[in-house]
Design an enzyme around this catalytic site. Sequence first.
Site: not given
Length: 387
Positions: A91, A343, A373
């Site tokens: 991520c 995302h 995160c």
Amino acid sequence: MKDVVIVDCIRTPMGRSKGGAFRNVRAEDLSAHLMSSILLRNPNLDPNEIEDIYWGCVQQTLEQGFNIARNAALLAGIPKQVGAVTVNRLCGSSMQALHDASRAIQVGDGDIFIIGGVEHMGHVPMSHGVDFHPGMAKSVAKASGMMGLTAEMLGKLHGISRQQQDEFAARSHRRAYAATVEGRFAREIVGLEGHDASGARFFYDYDEVIRPETTVETLSQLRPVFDPVNGTVTAGTSSALSDGASAMLVMSADRAKALGLTPRVRVRSMAVAGCDAAIMGYGPVPATQKALKRAGLTIGDIDLVELNEAFAAQSLPCVKDLGLLDVAEEKVNLNGGAIALGHPLGCSGSRISTTLIHLMEEKDANLGLATMCIGLGQGIATVFERV
């Protein structure tokens, strides 16, 4: 060491992954569109001077494989002598790309870089081809690889209620929609052509993913998806699946000045940190603490924060433990976040940084923090300072 500055920062609209605006647009095209846009927007920059391109992407296979950074650079007409590499910290990939470029500048290994990232989650699903080593079960629970269950765990540990999650998610959509209709997102979005629901070509210059009709009441009707019996995390309180890219022009302060380019912010500090994979969403807390210490700052010094909203159940514990709960309405994710925008994994790090920088200018803020995160237990953070 040299000062690192951001001269430009842009993103594509966020398209829905399931039959959305970019269902016929490839990840390389989303990336190339932004690379070429960076050059068009900065005519004082000679592309031959670019040292390298760092481009984040998580699922590096199919159209996103074989070094998508280089493929996109060639599509964009970047001079062939300019290098390009694809970066993967899950991520945090495109924020890692920023960190890599920043360190290269600091030590004198170049003055001009394009960084960014992409993820087309409609074409290359997050779980495509994933095959964890069986031996990991000795140290990491299998559920730690299931992001929704880690959010459930983190939410339970911190006493986050379903009501709190629904309120946080509704806020994300409400604020993102307001940023759209009030023209604030227009400053960071570089539109491109996609296809509407009927299949007709359509120029998108807005985020397709936002659901302005979202309310706490409608969210409360959704059933938990990751733990149907005892859970509280729903699709509505999770980051949406979306397709998109983001990009930045990163330079040494000296070279930007020599070229007559105006820096937007400088990179004040950077950090990554690990945490228990079972609560991977907590990573922003130790990463932010490291970044603040390196900058000689406290959280109270930070004017604006962009925290990637992987899940409401994950975001709220981070906001709480970073000491931001009482000031969240004035400081945190003022234009909404990933629950509303989605995302796209490799895109999000420079996406939230781009949104933050534009907000810092709009609000005349001096210091900003972007943090997120990372799957399997990591966090990444960057502190920016206006110049």
